[in-house]
Scaffold this active site. Structure first.
Site, PDB file in Angstrom:
ATOM      1  N   GLY B  46       0.829  -1.201   0.000  1.00 11.36           N
ATOM      2  CA  GLY B  46       0.000   0.000   0.000  1.00 11.36           C
ATOM      3  C   GLY B  46       0.860   1.246   0.000  1.00 11.36           C
ATOM      4  O   GLY B  46       1.926   1.287   0.641  1.00 11.36           O
ATOM      5  N   LEU B  49      -1.760   7.124   2.358  1.00 12.65           N
ATOM      6  CA  LEU B  49      -1.104   7.896   3.412  1.00 12.65           C
ATOM      7  C   LEU B  49      -0.402   6.984   4.393  1.00 12.65           C
ATOM      8  O   LEU B  49       0.733   7.250   4.803  1.00 12.65           O
ATOM      9  CB  LEU B  49      -2.133   8.757   4.137  1.00 12.65           C
ATOM     10  CG  LEU B  49      -2.613   9.953   3.329  1.00 12.65           C
ATOM     11  CD1 LEU B  49      -3.605  10.761   4.150  1.00 12.65           C
ATOM     12  CD2 LEU B  49      -1.441  10.840   2.928  1.00 12.65           C
ATOM     13  N   ALA B  50      -1.067   5.880   4.765  1.00 11.14           N
ATOM     14  CA  ALA B  50      -0.463   5.001   5.758  1.00 11.14           C
ATOM     15  C   ALA B  50       0.754   4.284   5.186  1.00 11.14           C
ATOM     16  O   ALA B  50       1.831   4.285   5.797  1.00 11.14           O
ATOM     17  CB  ALA B  50      -1.498   4.002   6.263  1.00 11.14           C
ATOM     18  N   SER B 290     -17.330  16.988   0.070  1.00 10.07           N
ATOM     19  CA  SER B 290     -16.677  16.987   1.380  1.00 10.07           C
ATOM     20  C   SER B 290     -17.552  17.534   2.503  1.00 10.07           C
ATOM     21  O   SER B 290     -18.321  18.471   2.330  1.00 10.07           O
ATOM     22  CB  SER B 290     -15.415  17.841   1.302  1.00 10.07           C
ATOM     23  OG  SER B 290     -14.953  18.106   2.606  1.00 10.07           O
ATOM     24  N   ARG B 336     -21.327  12.281  11.265  1.00  8.38           N
ATOM     25  CA  ARG B 336     -21.820  11.743   9.999  1.00  8.38           C
ATOM     26  C   ARG B 336     -22.975  10.774  10.151  1.00  8.38           C
ATOM     27  O   ARG B 336     -23.920  10.806   9.374  1.00  8.38           O
ATOM     28  CB  ARG B 336     -20.674  11.020   9.310  1.00  8.38           C
ATOM     29  CG  ARG B 336     -19.650  11.988   8.869  1.00  8.38           C
ATOM     30  CD  ARG B 336     -18.456  11.316   8.286  1.00  8.38           C
ATOM     31  NE  ARG B 336     -17.592  12.376   7.768  1.00  8.38           N
ATOM     32  CZ  ARG B 336     -16.419  12.164   7.218  1.00  8.38           C
ATOM     33  NH1 ARG B 336     -15.966  10.941   7.118  1.00  8.38           N
ATOM     34  NH2 ARG B 336     -15.705  13.167   6.776  1.00  8.38           N
ATOM     35  N   HIS B 407     -18.793   5.009   2.528  1.00  5.46           N
ATOM     36  CA  HIS B 407     -17.652   5.905   2.391  1.00  5.46           C
ATOM     37  C   HIS B 407     -16.388   5.397   3.070  1.00  5.46           C
ATOM     38  O   HIS B 407     -15.292   5.547   2.567  1.00  5.46           O
ATOM     39  CB  HIS B 407     -18.046   7.248   3.001  1.00  5.46           C
ATOM     40  CG  HIS B 407     -16.946   8.249   3.044  1.00  5.46           C
ATOM     41  ND1 HIS B 407     -16.365   8.719   1.896  1.00  5.46           N
ATOM     42  CD2 HIS B 407     -16.319   8.873   4.064  1.00  5.46           C
ATOM     43  CE1 HIS B 407     -15.420   9.596   2.218  1.00  5.46           C
ATOM     44  NE2 HIS B 407     -15.365   9.689   3.523  1.00  5.46           N
ATOM     45  N   GLU B 431      -6.710   2.686   7.151  1.00  2.58           N
ATOM     46  CA  GLU B 431      -8.106   2.244   7.140  1.00  2.58           C
ATOM     47  C   GLU B 431      -8.214   0.721   7.204  1.00  2.58           C
ATOM     48  O   GLU B 431      -9.254   0.181   7.568  1.00  2.58           O
ATOM     49  CB  GLU B 431      -8.796   2.792   5.880  1.00  2.58           C
ATOM     50  CG  GLU B 431     -10.304   2.689   5.955  1.00  2.58           C
ATOM     51  CD  GLU B 431     -11.032   3.354   4.796  1.00  2.58           C
ATOM     52  OE1 GLU B 431     -10.452   4.240   4.145  1.00  2.58           O
ATOM     53  OE2 GLU B 431     -12.188   2.983   4.545  1.00  2.58           O
ATOM     54  N   ARG B 441     -16.406   7.194  12.494  1.00  2.00           N
ATOM     55  CA  ARG B 441     -15.214   8.039  12.410  1.00  2.00           C
ATOM     56  C   ARG B 441     -15.624   9.487  12.215  1.00  2.00           C
ATOM     57  O   ARG B 441     -16.515   9.783  11.433  1.00  2.00           O
ATOM     58  CB  ARG B 441     -14.333   7.602  11.241  1.00  2.00           C
ATOM     59  CG  ARG B 441     -13.168   8.533  11.005  1.00  2.00           C
ATOM     60  CD  ARG B 441     -12.252   8.047   9.915  1.00  2.00           C
ATOM     61  NE  ARG B 441     -12.803   8.122   8.586  1.00  2.00           N
ATOM     62  CZ  ARG B 441     -12.889   9.256   7.874  1.00  2.00           C
ATOM     63  NH1 ARG B 441     -12.481  10.391   8.380  1.00  2.00           N
ATOM     64  NH2 ARG B 441     -13.396   9.235   6.666  1.00  2.00           N
TER      65      ARG B 441
HETATM   66  C1  LIG Z   1     -13.780  10.737  -1.480  1.00  2.00           C
HETATM   67  C2  LIG Z   1     -13.148  10.594  -0.128  1.00  2.00           C
HETATM   68  C3  LIG Z   1     -12.830  11.717   0.608  1.00  2.00           C
HETATM   69  C4  LIG Z   1     -12.236  11.604   1.855  1.00  2.00           C
HETATM   70  N1  LIG Z   1     -11.935  12.735   2.558  1.00  2.00           N
HETATM   71  C5  LIG Z   1     -11.327  12.624   3.755  1.00  2.00           C
HETATM   72  C6  LIG Z   1     -10.952  13.784   4.491  1.00  2.00           C
HETATM   73  O1  LIG Z   1     -11.176  14.922   4.064  1.00  2.00           O
HETATM   74  N2  LIG Z   1     -10.328  13.620   5.664  1.00  2.00           N
HETATM   75  C7  LIG Z   1     -10.038  12.390   6.168  1.00  2.00           C
HETATM   76  O2  LIG Z   1      -9.448  12.318   7.230  1.00  2.00           O
HETATM   77  N3  LIG Z   1     -10.368  11.272   5.489  1.00  2.00           N
HETATM   78  C8  LIG Z   1     -11.011  11.357   4.302  1.00  2.00           C
HETATM   79  N4  LIG Z   1     -11.350  10.216   3.628  1.00  2.00           N
HETATM   80  C9  LIG Z   1     -10.911   8.913   4.128  1.00  2.00           C
HETATM   81  C10 LIG Z   1      -9.454   8.708   3.805  1.00  2.00           C
HETATM   82  O3  LIG Z   1      -9.150   9.247   2.547  1.00  2.00           O
HETATM   83  C11 LIG Z   1      -9.047   7.248   3.792  1.00  2.00           C
HETATM   84  O4  LIG Z   1      -9.545   6.594   4.896  1.00  2.00           O
HETATM   85  C12 LIG Z   1      -7.532   7.129   3.836  1.00  2.00           C
HETATM   86  O5  LIG Z   1      -6.962   7.923   2.853  1.00  2.00           O
HETATM   87  C13 LIG Z   1      -7.091   5.701   3.693  1.00  2.00           C
HETATM   88  O6  LIG Z   1      -5.676   5.674   3.582  1.00  2.00           O
HETATM   89  P1  LIG Z   1      -4.874   4.328   3.596  1.00  2.00           P
HETATM   90  O7  LIG Z   1      -3.452   4.701   3.471  1.00  2.00           O
HETATM   91  O8  LIG Z   1      -5.282   3.515   4.743  1.00  2.00           O
HETATM   92  O9  LIG Z   1      -5.368   3.530   2.302  1.00  2.00           O
HETATM   93  P2  LIG Z   1      -5.467   3.949   0.740  1.00  2.00           P
HETATM   94  O10 LIG Z   1      -5.138   5.353   0.486  1.00  2.00           O
HETATM   95  O11 LIG Z   1      -6.776   3.420   0.279  1.00  2.00           O
HETATM   96  O12 LIG Z   1      -4.303   3.120   0.065  1.00  2.00           O
HETATM   97  C14 LIG Z   1      -4.402   1.755  -0.141  1.00  2.00           C
HETATM   98  C15 LIG Z   1      -3.148   1.319  -0.840  1.00  2.00           C
HETATM   99  O13 LIG Z   1      -3.073  -0.094  -0.809  1.00  2.00           O
HETATM  100  C16 LIG Z   1      -2.843  -0.591  -2.113  1.00  2.00           C
HETATM  101  N5  LIG Z   1      -3.462  -1.910  -2.175  1.00  2.00           N
HETATM  102  C17 LIG Z   1      -4.714  -2.272  -1.820  1.00  2.00           C
HETATM  103  N6  LIG Z   1      -4.874  -3.594  -1.975  1.00  2.00           N
HETATM  104  C18 LIG Z   1      -3.702  -4.076  -2.432  1.00  2.00           C
HETATM  105  C19 LIG Z   1      -3.236  -5.363  -2.780  1.00  2.00           C
HETATM  106  N7  LIG Z   1      -3.995  -6.444  -2.673  1.00  2.00           N
HETATM  107  N8  LIG Z   1      -1.964  -5.490  -3.243  1.00  2.00           N
HETATM  108  C20 LIG Z   1      -1.153  -4.402  -3.364  1.00  2.00           C
HETATM  109  N9  LIG Z   1      -1.546  -3.167  -3.015  1.00  2.00           N
HETATM  110  C21 LIG Z   1      -2.799  -3.014  -2.563  1.00  2.00           C
HETATM  111  C22 LIG Z   1      -3.432   0.430  -3.033  1.00  2.00           C
HETATM  112  O14 LIG Z   1      -2.843   0.321  -4.285  1.00  2.00           O
HETATM  113  C23 LIG Z   1      -3.052   1.706  -2.302  1.00  2.00           C
HETATM  114  O15 LIG Z   1      -1.724   2.047  -2.609  1.00  2.00           O
HETATM  115  C24 LIG Z   1     -11.959  10.330   2.378  1.00  2.00           C
HETATM  116  C25 LIG Z   1     -12.278   9.201   1.640  1.00  2.00           C
HETATM  117  C26 LIG Z   1     -12.901   9.324   0.408  1.00  2.00           C
HETATM  118  C27 LIG Z   1     -13.318   8.098  -0.323  1.00  2.00           C
END
Ligand SMILES: Cc1cc2nc3c(=O)[nH]c(=O)nc-3n(C[C@H](O)[C@H](O)[C@H](O)COP(=O)(O)OP(=O)(O)OC[C@H]3O[C@@H](n4cnc5c(N)ncnc54)[C@H](O)[C@@H]3O)c2cc1C
Ligand code: FES
Lengths: 248, 643
Positions: B46, B49-50, B290, B336, B407, B431, B441
């Site tokens: 992944g 952000l994380a 948003s 929410r 969402h 997430e 959340r």
């Molecule tokens: C439209 C929208 C707006 C949002 N706005 C906000 C906001 O304003 N403020 C806020 O705090 N949160 C917001 N959120 C929530 C927030 O964006 C997400 O919860 C957060 O960005 C998730 O980050 P993450 O790093 O956990 O995962 P993600 O950003 O989803 O990254 C997942 C990563 O894992 C990789 N991956 C997944 N499965 C596999 C696999 N099997 N093999 C290899 N790679 C894989 C993907 O390619 C990607 O790189 C929003 C969400 C949405 C949908």
């Protein structure tokens, strides 16, 4: 509405390609063009044919994954709009729509409408960052940044890395993409220390990837879904020149 | 009530007072010496952000990092789409904010179903995230004096949300991506884009590698390391229509679940109140508007049922600003879950607007009058532009029409305080884990959590793990690697072998309908029982009648989606099962049988103040529920009130 499509089909990087005709009926004007392609792919799958491959992810104009040349224009007829945001109401009933991939030396075709844009990642790797390790940063308000500078930096930072600028440029230059990152950091106090090295390395990497030179056609600005101005390229030129002078 | 069995895993919450736990723990953690770090390898799956923040920070520390993602570039991970902002307890506004208040808002917002210690640490490190991002050149919005600007988000009475126009996720992700690419430049991180992790390799009970499909060539690849970090995002796309990107999926976490990682609170899903309304099966996703819009937008419906005049023709005194009416203290900024349910209730009762009567107005008329069009454009320009591109309506002139949509998923793999799952060596961030948001959340807290996990938590806790664990070298010829690869190949062959009549998308759509109707915004025992039956029937039909076009050794998105939907059936079933088990309403989980007289969620702290963590027992045997009870030593549990 009904639409006729001419879509670029190509089985692999070294295979020949061709424009193949398709028809999709009962298209709603509110659908995006990618949703229309989804429907086409459903029909192809049901007939046992290979679906048309194309990249997309967010489907709301921010991830930069999508990118099709539609009737000869990167991202299609609407300005400041990505392919995934383009709705079918932009076309006429019965219209024939030509759909092709980005075409550029720097973006080899993988299959159908999917291209390899990893060159962009390598350009960023060559200095498109500020060197600060996690945990080293001072309090965020200890370095004030004027509102105007922050807004200007944001204008360039808005780049989604889709590659439309390259696809539209007669020289397939990646100048707008590269300049957007250089300009963002040049406008911020945090970006100053590595300014020269960054400009030199990123521009050199851009050249090494096989992208052409910029000759001020302005096609990139016209298709940029985030409306990034061609003046950004002037900033890159200035940064590069200053850097060469300094390092000479 | 019979006494529940003890939870078989240790959440490893450190001793000490709440506000000192993290500091004291860090003093005790074991360290890996700089020379040894180079010898340790970590797989990070992944680049959201994380994942990007973790991979970059681990690379900076000197570990050898292998970083994977589905997209063609790490910069496109779904985090890029986050719009509104990121919370941090900076108290720059001097409006009474503090670490304690952010902690308290988050625990309360989550309806008291999260661990105190994790949430407190999140609030503590939040302030350093903003420092880090600003130093990376993230162009946050600023005041004229040069200081950072803030806005308000739901569930808080302070202004603690930092933002970069309506593209905060993009800018934070590009910041993390730049830090990541710097490590690629330094040679500490190797990138593997266009790869999909399809299995976890567990050797001697410890996570030691992954099996991936190279999405360009179709080849199956094996990678070994000393630890695996999963940051693969949430599973809202199980509903088919959601605000998430179309490649979001549950495959990585689900296959780890099947390898032994407990799955916690799968039924805790968030339905976001402000999204574009649903149109029909040709839609591929729903677009979020948003939550920040609720700072200036006012939600209303006509006071008269079925009133189909144009919004401009409905006079002020014939409009029901129902959030302001029902929740005067928080008004349009209630959390929410509350805003979503209120919209549903209004529409169920016949007050909805638009062609389907399933939408409500979000109106900027008053704000534009008060602040001027330019100010509104500066705050929300890109969102208004996006709305207009999609709907062909100008939100400066006429109110937006919105409706709730899936969402975010609070549920995810169970992790302890170290963010380690029940499989030693497998850490889960962002997430993809269940850790910080309880049953709901708060806005702007997912970005905060993803970056807290990646920049500040896992670099310490993973070091502690690597320094403590005894790990023999393994290579990818190990029988467990071979077995995992064989399993992956068999599954692909099965998918391609059915050669039935229905497409993957048709199945996904039907599954999404079942979940939306019965495991969505409100749930009840009858609907959940039915959903369990219909999901199972649909899954059986899928394996008899799905049509996936081959081959497997080429670029083939249809095949990718087929594997993800196959996992969604199993996950969907677990969501329904978990929702059925939880005989209370809390946060986003609303059971019709459990509500107050005013129709608000009615918690049952006596019996349900626990994390529901499920253990996979192989498809034919029912999964087993383990209950980690939640102890609240620092906050008083109360009925949430936003009135
Ligand atoms: C439209 C929208 C707006 C949002 N706005 C906000 C906001 O304003 N403020 C806020 O705090 N949160 C917001 N959120 C929530 C927030 O964006 C997400 O919860 C957060 O960005 C998730 O980050 P993450 O790093 O956990 O995962 P993600 O950003 O989803 O990254 C997942 C990563 O894992 C990789 N991956 C997944 N499965 C596999 C696999 N099997 N093999 C290899 N790679 C894989 C993907 O390619 C990607 O790189 C929003 C969400 C949405 C949908
Ligand atoms: S799919 Fe993300 S920008 Fe088009």
């Amino acid at each position: 509405m009904n639409v006729n499509l001419l879509i670029w089909r190509q089985d692999g990087p070294d295979q020949p390609g061709r424009m193949a005709p398709y028809t999709v009926a009962d298209v709603s004007p509110d659908m995006s063009i990618l949703e229309m392609l989804d429907i086409l792919n459903e029909q192809l799958t049901a007939r046992g044919e290979r679906p048309v491959e194309f990249d997309s992810d967010c489907r709301e104009g921010i991830c930069g994954a999508c990118g099709l040349v539609i009737n000869g224009v990167a991202h299609g007829p609407r300005s400041a709009c990505t392919t995934c945001e383009l709705r079918m109401r932009s076309f006429r009933d019965g219209e024939t729509i030509a759909i092709e991939p980005w075409r550029a030396n720097g973006f080899p075709i993988i299959r159908d409408l999917v291209v390899d844009r990893s060159a962009f990642d390598r350009i960023i790797t060559a200095g498109g960052y500020i060197s600060v390790n996690t945990g080293e940063a001072p309090d965020a308000n200890s370095v004030p940044i004027g509102k105007v500078a922050a807004e200007l930096a944001m204008d360039s930072a808005a780049c989604i890395g889709c590659g439309a600028c390259v696809a539209a440029c007669p020289n397939a230059s990646a100048s707008l993409f590269t300049a957007a990152k250089i300009a963002q950091f040049a406008r911020l106090p945090q970006g100053q220390l590595e300014r020269h090295r960054r400009a030199l390395r990123m521009v050199e990497q851009m050249d090494a990837e096989g992208f052409g030179d910029c000759s001020n056609h302005g096609e990139c600005e016209a298709v940029c879904p985030k409306a990034i101005s061609i003046e950004t390229i002037a900033i890159m030129r200035r940064e590069y020149l200053r850097a060469t002078v300094k390092s000479a | 009530m019979s006494r529940p069995a003890a939870f078989p895993f240790d959440a490893k919450i450190p001793e000490g007072p709440l506000d000192a736990k993290w500091d004291l723990y860090q003093r005790e953690m074991k360290l890996v010496s700089p020379a040894n770090k180079r010898k340790k390898s970590v797989i990070v799956v992944g680049t959201g952000l994380a994942g990007a923040s973790a991979a970059a920070s681990l690379g900076e520390l000197g570990y050898r990092v292998l970083n994977f993602c589905i997209q063609d570039s790490p910069r496109r991970a779904h985090s890029v789409a986050a719009q509104g902002g990121i919370n941090a307890a900076k108290n720059y506004q001097n409006d009474g904010d503090s670490v304690w208040r952010l902690f308290h808002d988050t625990i309360k917002g989550g309806d008291y179903r999260a661990r105190e210690a994790n949430v407190y640490r999140l609030a503590q490190v939040s302030t350093r995230i903003i420092d880090q991002c600003a130093a990376q050149g993230v162009p946050f919005n600023r005041e004229y004096g040069g200081t950072l600007a803030n806005r308000s988000f739901g569930g808080a009475q302070v202004s603690r949300t930092f933002y970069a126009r309506g593209q905060t996720g993009q800018q934070l992700l590009l910041g993390a991506y730049s830090a990541l690419m710097r490590q690629v430049d330094e040679g500490t991180v190797s990138l593997y884009p266009r790869r999909e992790m399809l299995d976890l390799v567990v050797i001697d009970g410890v996570a030691r590698g992954i099996v991936c499909r190279n999405l360009v060539t179709g080849q199956i690849e094996r990678y070994a390391a000393d630890a695996v970090v999963l940051a693969t995002g949430g599973y809202s796309t199980v509903f088919f229509l959601s605000t998430n990107a179309v490649n979001c999926n549950a495959t990585a976490i689900w296959r780890c679940h099947k390898r032994g990682a407990l799955f916690a609170n799968p039924c805790f899903t968030q339905i976001h109140p402000t999204c574009l309304p649903q149109a029909g099966p040709t839609q591929s996703k729903l677009t979020l508007m948003s939550e920040s819009l609720r700072n200036d937008g006012r939600v209303w419906v006509p006071k008269r049922k079925g009133d189909d005049r144009a919004p401009a023709d409905i006079p002020e005194d014939e409009r029901d600003y129902y959030l302001e009416r029902i929740y005067p203290a928080f008004g349009n900024l209630v959390p929410r879950d509350i805003a979503s349910r209120a919209a549903k209730r209004m529409c169920d009762d016949g007050f909805g607007v638009g062609p389907s009567k399933y939408s409500v107005y979000l109106d900027f008329g008053e704000a534009i009058g008060r602040l001027g069009r330019d100010k509104i454009a500066e705050r929300y320009g890109n969102l208004f532009h996006m709305y207009e591109e999609i709907t062909d309506d100008d939100p400066y002139a006429t109110p937006m029409r919105i409706y709730p949509a899936p969402h975010y998923t609070m549920g995810g793999l169970w992790v302890d305080y170290n963010l380690m799952s029940t499989i030693p060596g497998l850490h889960v961030l962002g997430e993809a884990n269940f850790s910080d948001h309880g049953a709901n959340r708060l806005g702007a807290s997912a970005l905060m959590q993803g970056l807290a996990d990646g920049y500040f938590v896992v670099p310490s806790t993973l070091g502690h793990y690597l320094a403590s664990a005894k790990l023999d070298p393994v290579d990818t010829d190990h029988p467990e690697f071979v077995a995992a690869e064989t399993g992956v190949r068999d599954l692909t062959a099965r998918l391609l072998g059915v050669q039935g009549k229905k497409t993957v998308r048709e199945y996904h759509w039907e599954l999404g309908r079942i979940l939306w109707d019965d495991v969505g915004m409100s749930r009840n025992a009858k609907g959940l029982e039915e959903a369990l039956g219909s999901i199972r029937a649909l899954r059986e039909d899928f394996w008899k009648n799905v049509r996936v076009i081959g081959p497997d050794d080429e670029f083939n998105k249809g095949l990718e989606f087929a594997g993800r939907v196959a996992d969604f059936f199993e996950l969907g079933e677990l969501m329904a099962r978990d929702a059925l088990q939880r005989e209370e309403s809390c946060g986003g989980h609303f059971r019709d049988e459990h509500q107050t007289q005013e129709g608000e969620a009615l918690r049952d702290d006596e019996n349900f103040a626990f994390v529901g963590a499920w253990e996979w027992k192989g498809g034919d045997t029912d999964p087993v529920l383990h209950k980690e009870s939640l102890a609240f030593e620092n906050v008083t549990l109360s009925q949430r009130s936003y009135k």
